[in-house]
Every structure is written in C-alpha cells, then in structure tokens.
Design a protein around this motif. Structure first.
Motif, short mmCIF file in Angstrom:
data_model
loop_
_atom_site.label_atom_id
_atom_site.label_comp_id
_atom_site.label_asym_id
_atom_site.label_seq_id
_atom_site.Cartn_x
_atom_site.Cartn_y
_atom_site.Cartn_z
N VAL B 353 0.86 -1.17 0.00
CA VAL B 353 0.00 0.00 0.00
C VAL B 353 0.90 1.22 0.00
O VAL B 353 1.48 1.58 1.03
N GLY B 354 1.07 1.82 -1.15
CA GLY B 354 1.93 2.99 -1.26
C GLY B 354 1.12 4.27 -1.17
O GLY B 354 -0.10 4.23 -0.98
N SER B 355 1.81 5.39 -1.31
CA SER B 355 1.11 6.67 -1.20
C SER B 355 0.36 6.99 -2.48
O SER B 355 -0.59 7.76 -2.47
N GLU B 356 0.79 6.40 -3.60
CA GLU B 356 0.12 6.73 -4.85
C GLU B 356 -0.70 5.57 -5.41
O GLU B 356 -1.65 5.79 -6.15
N SER B 357 -0.31 4.37 -5.08
CA SER B 357 -1.08 3.25 -5.60
C SER B 357 -0.95 2.05 -4.67
O SER B 357 -0.04 1.97 -3.85
N VAL B 358 -1.90 1.16 -4.82
CA VAL B 358 -1.85 -0.11 -4.09
C VAL B 358 -1.49 -1.18 -5.11
O VAL B 358 -2.10 -1.25 -6.18
N GLU B 359 -0.49 -1.98 -4.79
CA GLU B 359 -0.11 -3.05 -5.70
C GLU B 359 -0.24 -4.38 -4.96
O GLU B 359 0.13 -4.49 -3.80
N ALA B 360 -0.79 -5.34 -5.67
CA ALA B 360 -0.93 -6.67 -5.07
C ALA B 360 -0.43 -7.71 -6.05
O ALA B 360 -0.62 -7.59 -7.27
N PHE B 361 0.26 -8.69 -5.52
CA PHE B 361 0.80 -9.76 -6.35
C PHE B 361 0.42 -11.10 -5.73
O PHE B 361 0.57 -11.29 -4.54
N VAL B 362 -0.07 -11.99 -6.58
CA VAL B 362 -0.35 -13.34 -6.11
C VAL B 362 0.43 -14.29 -7.00
O VAL B 362 0.35 -14.23 -8.22
N ARG B 363 1.19 -15.15 -6.37
CA ARG B 363 2.08 -15.98 -7.14
C ARG B 363 1.94 -17.42 -6.70
O ARG B 363 1.90 -17.70 -5.50
N ASP B 364 1.84 -18.33 -7.65
CA ASP B 364 1.83 -19.74 -7.29
C ASP B 364 2.93 -20.45 -8.06
O ASP B 364 3.62 -19.84 -8.88
N HIS B 365 3.13 -21.72 -7.79
CA HIS B 365 4.19 -22.47 -8.44
C HIS B 365 3.63 -23.60 -9.29
O HIS B 365 4.26 -24.62 -9.46
N GLY B 366 2.42 -23.39 -9.81
CA GLY B 366 1.81 -24.43 -10.64
C GLY B 366 2.35 -24.42 -12.05
O GLY B 366 3.30 -23.71 -12.36
N PRO B 367 1.72 -25.20 -12.92
CA PRO B 367 2.16 -25.26 -14.31
C PRO B 367 1.85 -23.97 -15.06
O PRO B 367 2.42 -23.73 -16.12
N GLY B 368 0.98 -23.14 -14.52
CA GLY B 368 0.64 -21.90 -15.19
C GLY B 368 -0.43 -22.12 -16.23
O GLY B 368 -0.67 -23.24 -16.67
N PHE B 369 -1.09 -21.07 -16.63
CA PHE B 369 -2.12 -21.24 -17.67
C PHE B 369 -2.16 -20.00 -18.55
O PHE B 369 -1.69 -18.92 -18.19
N ASP B 370 -2.75 -20.21 -19.71
CA ASP B 370 -2.80 -19.16 -20.71
C ASP B 370 -4.19 -18.55 -20.69
O ASP B 370 -5.19 -19.26 -20.74
N LEU B 371 -4.25 -17.26 -20.62
CA LEU B 371 -5.56 -16.61 -20.55
C LEU B 371 -6.37 -16.90 -21.81
O LEU B 371 -7.58 -17.10 -21.75
N ASP B 372 -5.69 -16.96 -22.95
CA ASP B 372 -6.42 -17.20 -24.20
C ASP B 372 -7.04 -18.59 -24.23
O ASP B 372 -8.03 -18.80 -24.90
N ALA B 373 -6.42 -19.49 -23.48
CA ALA B 373 -6.93 -20.86 -23.49
C ALA B 373 -8.16 -21.01 -22.61
O ALA B 373 -8.86 -22.00 -22.69
N VAL B 374 -8.39 -20.01 -21.78
CA VAL B 374 -9.57 -20.09 -20.90
C VAL B 374 -10.81 -19.80 -21.73
O VAL B 374 -10.86 -18.82 -22.46
N PRO B 375 -11.82 -20.64 -21.63
CA PRO B 375 -13.03 -20.42 -22.42
C PRO B 375 -13.65 -19.07 -22.11
O PRO B 375 -13.55 -18.56 -20.98
N GLN B 376 -14.30 -18.51 -23.12
CA GLN B 376 -14.86 -17.17 -22.97
C GLN B 376 -15.93 -17.10 -21.89
O GLN B 376 -16.18 -16.05 -21.34
N ASP B 377 -16.58 -18.21 -21.62
CA ASP B 377 -17.68 -18.15 -20.66
C ASP B 377 -17.22 -18.33 -19.22
O ASP B 377 -18.03 -18.39 -18.31
N ARG B 378 -15.92 -18.42 -19.03
CA ARG B 378 -15.44 -18.54 -17.64
C ARG B 378 -15.12 -17.15 -17.12
O ARG B 378 -14.26 -16.45 -17.65
N PHE B 379 -15.79 -16.77 -16.07
CA PHE B 379 -15.64 -15.41 -15.61
C PHE B 379 -14.57 -15.24 -14.55
O PHE B 379 -14.25 -14.16 -14.15
N GLY B 380 -14.06 -16.34 -14.03
CA GLY B 380 -13.14 -16.28 -12.90
C GLY B 380 -12.08 -15.21 -13.05
O GLY B 380 -12.10 -14.20 -12.36
N VAL B 381 -11.18 -15.44 -13.98
CA VAL B 381 -10.06 -14.52 -14.10
C VAL B 381 -10.47 -13.26 -14.83
O VAL B 381 -10.24 -12.14 -14.37
N ARG B 382 -11.13 -13.47 -15.96
CA ARG B 382 -11.33 -12.35 -16.87
C ARG B 382 -12.18 -11.27 -16.23
O ARG B 382 -11.87 -10.09 -16.30
#
Lengths: 229, 452
Positions: B353-382
């Motif tokens: 929490v800075g004076s000009e902006s709040v930055e948040a990072f979430v990091r995991d160690h999984g295989p990772g995924f591609d946003l384009d590969a996520v179906p359009q009807d999945r609202f989770g990430v998008r």
C-alpha cells in the motif's frame, strides 16, 4: 532451488540450537547428507560452549532460548563473538523462529544473524538457506523483506539518493526486496531484473548490513506498533 | 461459483453468554477507585471526559466529590474482562448487604438534602453543631470506605500477621482523630476564639504527633493496597490465558489427535490454530476492521481455510478501506482462489500500500495457464480480476513465469472524498457481470497481451 554453483565438496558443519528436542530431531530428519550436525544445544550457555568447541560453519539458532541474559538467540550470537571455523571464517548464524514478532526478529538480526526463516520452512528451502548463509550471504524470508520495505519507508516511496545511505534502501535494493516479498527465489529475482544471482546476493547482503547498522531506531517500534511482523 | 465477498464484520460473541452490563469498578486503568473508569465503560463514554466532568463538578459546591464517594460506596469492584463462561465473576464482594447499604446511604443523603432545604427556608438547624457532627460521621465513614471489601474482610478476619493488625490499629487511630476534631469543634461552641485556642492548639499538637507516628503505617497501607491490586490483575490475566488456551489450543490438539490419519485436515487445523494464537498474542486488542491490510489478511485466511493450502502473505503499509480497496480485495480473493485451485504451493501474496497506488501480487508455483486458453464463458479470471480492476480505475495483469503464474493488481490511490464511481452491482457482482461489462473483455485482453 538448486544453485548453479560448484557443489560443496565438504559437508557444511552445523550446530542446532533449539530448546525443543522434537524440533531438533525434525530438522535433523529433513536435512540431507550435505549437512553434518556436529553439535546441539538447548539453552544459551550450552550453545555458546558448543559453538566455541565445535567451531561450526553455521549455527541454526532459535530466537527464543532459556538462559543467558534473557535475550535468547541474541545472547548466543554476542557470546560467540570472534569464534571462527578452522579455516578462519567467522561462524555464521541463521535465525529460526516460530514467532514473527518484529522485536525478536530484528533483535537477532541486529545482533549479527545472517538471515531469518520461519520454522514452517520446508526441508529443501532450509537446506538452501543454510548453504547460502554458509557462503556468507544473507537469507531473507518474504516476511522479513516486507518488514524491511516498511521499516525503511521504501513501500511509501522513500529511496536513497546514494547507495551508502544507511537509513534508506536504494532503488535496486527496493526492487530486490519487493520481489522477495512476492515469493521470488534469488534466481528468479536475478532473471526478473536481468542481473546475476551474485548481484542479487550482494544487494540482499547490503540490505542486511543496513538493517544491522541503521540508526533508524524507530524501526522496531514502528513495525511493532503496526503489527507488521 | 464463489460467494460474494463481504466486508469483514467485527467478531461477535456468538454462542457465548453475554454478561449483564452492570456498573462495576475495573481494577485496571484506574486512578483512585475506578469509579470514573467504570462509569465510562458502562455508559460508553471516554474515561477522560468522565474524569473531567467529575473534576468540574467538584467546583460546583463539591458535588463531584459527593457523587464520587457515593458511587464508590455503592459500586462493586469488577474482576476486569470476564474470561469465557465466567460471566458470574463480573462482580465480587458485597453480594448480600447491598440493599441495606443503599438504603442507609440514601437516607443519609436525603437527610443532608432536607437539612439544606430547611436551612434555606429559615429554620435554624444550629449548623454550628450539625456540621461538626457530620464531620465526625463523615470522617469515620470515609476512613472505612478507603478500603475495598476484600481488604476489609482480611483485616476483620485478622489473617495478616502483626503488620496487618497494626494497620488495623492505625485505622482505629484515624477514626479517633476525626472524632476528636469533631468533639473539639463542638466543645468550643460559643466560647469564641479564646476557647478555640485553649482547646484547639493541644488538639492540633496531639493530632500532629499521631500523624507523625502513623505516617510509616500509612505508607505501608498504600503499598499493601498496590500489591493487592497487582496480584489481582495477575490473577485475572492468568485466568484469561488459561481460558483462552483451553478453548483454542487444547480443543485443536484434541481434534488433531482424532484426525491424525488425515494429514490435510491436520495441516489445516494446525494452521488455523497457529493463526488464531498468533493474532491473540501479537495483535492489539482492537483489530481495525475497516483497513485494507486487515481485509486482505482476512481474505487470505479464508482462502487458506477453504483449501488447506498455506498462503505466505506479506502486507506493507495500510490505508482505510474504500470502494476501490474493497474491489481490490475481492479481486485478490479470486486470484488467491485460482492460485490454490489450479496452481501449486507455495502460494505467495504481497500487497504494497503505497502513497500513490496499491499493488498486489499473487504468485503460485503451478504449471501456469494461458488466458487465451480459458473459455470465454469462464468469468473467474477475466471478469472477477481483470474486469473488476479496470472498472475501478486500476489494472490487472496475468503473467506466466518459468514456474507458476503471477497475477499483478494495481489500483491508484484516490484522495479521500474523491470516490470513484460506485457500481450498483458491486455488492454481489460475481452474479451480475454479464450484461453491463461486455466491453472490458477485449480491453483487458489487449492489456494483457501487451504486457506479456
């Protein structure tokens, strides 16, 4: 977590200092054969004696210990001042604590520990942390990095103009600390910032030095007041 | 379908019998007898204000002093915060003779009030006699009420050894001295100053002598009172800790023993207990409910509990929770849920929490995924992460690392007062996303593409 560094021919000689026997045996079971446990101690006075007698490379030191002047791990470090290994390198201390409270962590770091990890750390990470400390580098947990960022006002945007300034972090040090707080390993930090692992280690060591030497005495009080650790 | 995030509520004492709120004098945080502190707690006012009111009232003809003494006499001493299931221990002492005492004191006050009114009406009450008599009575009562019940019973029982008995004698001495003053004043009635000199000076001399002799015992009495107070505070704390350990740690240990086979459950239990204990040990008594840092912490703990995967959370800085901050917290929750569901441990979260902006990072160690590969009807990430942040003037990016995925969320800090536009659907926006925010999809995608 493996280091692209030449493997150590000789095992790292280790002394375990913790007043919980169960925890000591747990650590022993987790460490691989590259570590040689040469001694154990359960309180401040026996720890100082064991360190002086065995002259290990690294002392794995619990922050909370009975005996001494009542300052736990810090007493062991100050009581073992000047003790070196056979090859003349000073004995290094890695603080290990179940308590995240700022007073404890900062006290033991300022007493001279080369790093701090929580007791929930897993075996491989602990091994690499010990190796790093044995090489004279510093070990920062994400939590400690977050604390440093907060305490030095780096989170609020305060940055040192010259690197030697003790009360603030340099821009680069701040970036390194931020990445560590985000859960990056040293090699990931290096990759992210396009620098070598050695440079990352230099930055972390320099932050550790600032943490140990800074006269920013509100450091602890400030963090404690905000329950940062 | 994730449940809509709710702003954390202060913990309620559900299932725990609330003690009846009754006026009591706390042991801790008192100057004199704890009357002001007790009153402030009872009425929900600031102690400082109550004290000030009493001091001011003292100048109004001593009304403050009278009220203080009155409340002191009638208010039982409390044992501080009652430990769980110990509601009956709120008040100790004087359980039986309280009505009688109330009656007596009340009559006394009635009498004094009546006398004052009568005097004003012109009736000669011979105040010259009345006032000394009242001094005698009042002095004696005052001397006795200096002591709390526990102390008094200890003295009356006499289990204090020679020192205690001598202190009892001192008590007697004070009473006698007060009575003497009253008697002296009474006796010199009508004899003018000469009489006063004749009787008064010896009386004063005697009293001074007594005071000189009694001073050490007075000091000892005071120290004794202090020690007693400290002892009681320690006992209260000890009972508090014991009750807490019993309700939390011992219960968890029992649960762990029963579920020893299920390692995931054991880890979850241990983790939850560790967190609870840590919060109890290191956090202050007041958790600032409406701060961004505490909301973030709460969310991380919630996700941890849901999935049993530890999250290494680091928060630096803090600020009050506003609309944008709440949106960031919801987005962060979604990111954490994704990380524990699809990624692999260790999961790290860092919020700056800075004076000009709040930055948040979430990091995991999984295989990772591609946003384009996520179906359009999945609202989770998008929608829940990327769309939500852009609606609130922030941004979110998804990055695939060599090992794992990292979600970065940034939100510019707005000055207090300059609220961003509040979306009516934010209360439960996980459900109501589809219609209004179709535009964000392409935008965000372009954004992530650019940064990748």
């Amino acid at each position: 977590m493996s280091e692209p560094r030449s493997p150590q021919p000789a095992p790292i000689r280790l002394v375990l200092v913790d007043d919980h026997r169960m925890f000591r045996s747990g650590v022993k079971a987790e460490l691989d054969e590259s570590m040689l446990i040469v001694g154990e101690a359960a309180d401040v006075d026996s720890a100082i004696a064991v360190v002086a007698q065995t002259r290990p490379d690294v002392v794995l030191l619990d922050v909370h210990l009975p005996g001494g002047n009542g300052n736990g791990g810090s007493d062991v470090i100050s009581g073992s001042g000047g003790v070196t290994t056979e090859s003349g390198v000073p004995v290094r201390f890695l603080a290990l604590s179940v308590s995240d409270s700022a007073e404890d962590v900062i006290a033991v770091i300022r007493a001279g520990a080369r790093g701090y990890v929580t007791k929930t750390i897993n075996g491989p990470d602990l091994t690499s942390a010990i190796r790093r400390v044995a090489d004279g580098d510093a070990v920062f947990s994400p939590r400690l990095a977050g604390f440093v960022l907060d305490a030095f006002g780096a989170a609020a945007g305060e940055v040192a103009v010259i690197d030697e300034e003790l009360d603030r972090l340099s821009t680069r040090e701040r970036e390194v600390m931020r990445l560590i707080a985000r859960g990056y390993q040293y090699k990931e930090v290096a990759k992210e910032l396009f620098i070598s692992i050695k440079t990352v280690e230099t930055h972390v060591s320099s932050v550790l030095r600032k943490l140990q030497l800074s006269s920013r005495h509100e450091l602890t009080a400030w963090a404690v007041g905000r329950h940062l650790l | 379908m994730p449940a809509p995030y709710e702003v954390p509520q202060p913990p309620t004492a559900s299932g725990q019998l609330l003690p009846v709120r009754r006026l009591a004098r706390p042991v801790q945080g008192r100057y004199l007898a704890g009357v002001c502190a007790g009153l402030a707690e009872h009425l929900g006012l600031k102690v400082r204000h109550v004290r000030l009111a009493f001091v001011l009232a003292c100048f109004a003809g001593g009304a403050g002093i009278a009220a203080y003494l009155f409340l002191w006499a009638l208010t039982p001493q409390s044992l501080g915060t009652p430990p769980v299931a110990r509601a009956d221990a709120v008040a100790i002492g004087r359980p039986t003779n309280e009505p009688v005492r109330n009656l007596v004191v009340g009559l006394g006050f009635l009498f004094v009030g009546g006398a004052l009114v009568a005097q004003q009406r012109g009736v000669n009450l011979r105040l010259g006699v009345l006032i000394p008599v009242l001094t005698v009575v009042g002095g004696a009562v005052l001397a006795w009420s200096q002591l709390d019940d526990a102390e008094r019973s200890r003295w009356l029982v006499g289990d204090m050894g020679p020192a205690g008995r001598r202190a009892g004698l001192l008590r007697l001495g004070i009473g006698v001295a007060l009575a003497t003053i009253g008697v002296v004043v009474l006796v010199t009635q009508g004899r003018g100053f000469s009489g006063l000199w004749e009787v008064g000076i010896p009386a004063v001399a005697v009293l001074a002598g007594v005071a000189l002799v009694a001073a050490p015992w007075g000091v000892r009495l005071w120290a004794d009172l202090r020690a007693e107070q400290a002892r009681r505070i320690r006992e209260t704390e000890r009972a508090d800790i014991a009750a807490h350990l019993h309700d939390s740690v011992l219960q968890t240990l029992a649960l762990i023993q029963r579920q020893a086979g299920d390692s995931a459950a054991v880890v979850r239990l241990a983790r939850a207990q560790e967190r609870e204990l840590r919060g109890w040990l290191y956090a202050g008594p007041l958790g600032s409910q409406a701060s961004l840092a505490s909301a973030v912490t709460e969310v991380a703990h919630e996700v941890e509990d849901l999935h049993g995967i530890p999250i290494e959370l680091v928060v630096t800085g803090d600020r009050p929770l506003d609309v944008g901050g709440a949106a960031l917290v919801r987005a962060l929750r979604e990111a954490l849920l994704n990380a524990v569901r699809h990624g692999a441990a260790p999961v790290s979260a860092y919020v700056e929490v800075g004076s000009e902006s709040v930055e948040a990072f979430v990091r995991d160690h999984g295989p990772g995924f591609d946003l384009d590969a996520v179906p359009q009807d999945r609202f989770g990430v998008r929608e829940s992460i990327l769309g939500r942040m852009s609606r609130h003037g922030g941004a979110a990016t998804l990055r695939r690392l060599e090992q794992g995925t990292e979600v970065s969320i940034t939100l510019p800090v707005t000055a207090p007062g300059a609220h961003p536009q509040i979306h009516p659907d934010e209360q439960n926006d996980t459900e109501a996303l589809t219609d209004t925010h179709a535009r964000t999809d392409t935008e965000v995608q372009a954004d992530t593409e650019g940064r990748r």
